[in-house]
Design an enzyme around this catalytic site. Sequence first.
Site, PDB file in Angstrom:
ATOM      1  N   ASP A 122     -10.473   3.748   4.238  1.00 14.39           N
ATOM      2  CA  ASP A 122     -10.977   2.372   4.183  1.00 14.39           C
ATOM      3  C   ASP A 122     -12.507   2.358   4.073  1.00 14.39           C
ATOM      4  O   ASP A 122     -13.092   1.347   3.690  1.00 14.39           O
ATOM      5  CB  ASP A 122     -10.606   1.624   5.472  1.00 14.39           C
ATOM      6  N   GLN A 136      -4.233  -1.168   9.601  1.00 16.22           N
ATOM      7  CA  GLN A 136      -4.360  -2.513   9.029  1.00 16.22           C
ATOM      8  C   GLN A 136      -5.040  -3.451  10.034  1.00 16.22           C
ATOM      9  O   GLN A 136      -4.675  -3.480  11.208  1.00 16.22           O
ATOM     10  CB  GLN A 136      -2.966  -3.031   8.644  1.00 16.22           C
ATOM     11  N   LYS A 182       0.843  -1.199   0.000  1.00 14.19           N
ATOM     12  CA  LYS A 182       0.000   0.000   0.000  1.00 14.19           C
ATOM     13  C   LYS A 182       0.877   1.247   0.000  1.00 14.19           C
ATOM     14  O   LYS A 182       0.648   2.184  -0.775  1.00 14.19           O
ATOM     15  CB  LYS A 182      -0.935   0.001   1.226  1.00 14.19           C
TER      16      LYS A 182
END
Length: 284
Positions: A120, A97, A53
């Site tokens: 997200d 994460q 990422k």
Amino acid sequence: MTARMIDGKALSAQVRDDVAVRVQALKKHGVTPGLAVVLVGEDPASQVYVRNKAAACDKAGMLSREIRLAEDTPEEELLDLIEALNQDPAIHGILVQLPLPGHIDAGLVIETISATKDVDGFHISNAGLLMTGRPLFRPCTPYGIMKMLESEQVALRGAEAVIVGASNIVGKPMAMLLLAAGATVTLCNSKTRDLGAQTRRADVLVVATGKPGIVTGDMVKPGAVVIDVGINRLPSGKLTGDVEFDGAAQVASAITPVPGGVGPMTIAMLLVNTLEAAERTLNT
Ligand code: GUN
């Protein structure tokens, strides 16, 4: 029938190129999109995802800040870090994460991220906005799948869409996006009685369970479009999806491979969300 392969790698490269162009335009206004990626602990798969990422961000001309915390980091310390990132004008997107270590309340962590930096799309406000048809950030994996379906010109209006797996990260937001596109949506879960009876009705079948081979070729309707979200590592080290690929590819009209299908699109859409978060700061 042998299915067409949906090339997520190629489409994601296209999306990332478009993002890179928009990043350069934004830089002319003095804004460089910035993403903070936070990893708590040493989970090997998460380490790879986080690295990928951050690398994708750099490659698109964005700023990435990778923050790695020890497995035993107190919850309070993580929440303080998020509060600081919420206030930091160089950071437009914050991603923590998942999964987090057991002593940390993931829900609390997600709700602490500013909804305007929640790239997200997991914050309760963003989930609610999506559900009411006014999305701010769409969760990256379902958003990437919608891009793939669009690129493949899959007709969604009036189509039967069946989703296997009802997680907050994939299944539930996927249902909302497909519903908004006019599909008739069935959301299956681990208690679904006759899974095959459901999946065999699907014109569009999305499988996101983390169970390798849960969907076999005989569970796919001839001509269906099959999207496999699973990324499972077999004891041999080989990566495999949730769909038994060879069997399903005999029946489907199009199918995503694993790897090289949904995975690369998830990262590309994270960049889109981060870019758009930064663009919004110009208009406020
Ligand atoms: N873990 C697995 N998928 C995801 C994702 O899309 N975002 C975050 N933050 N964690 C994940």
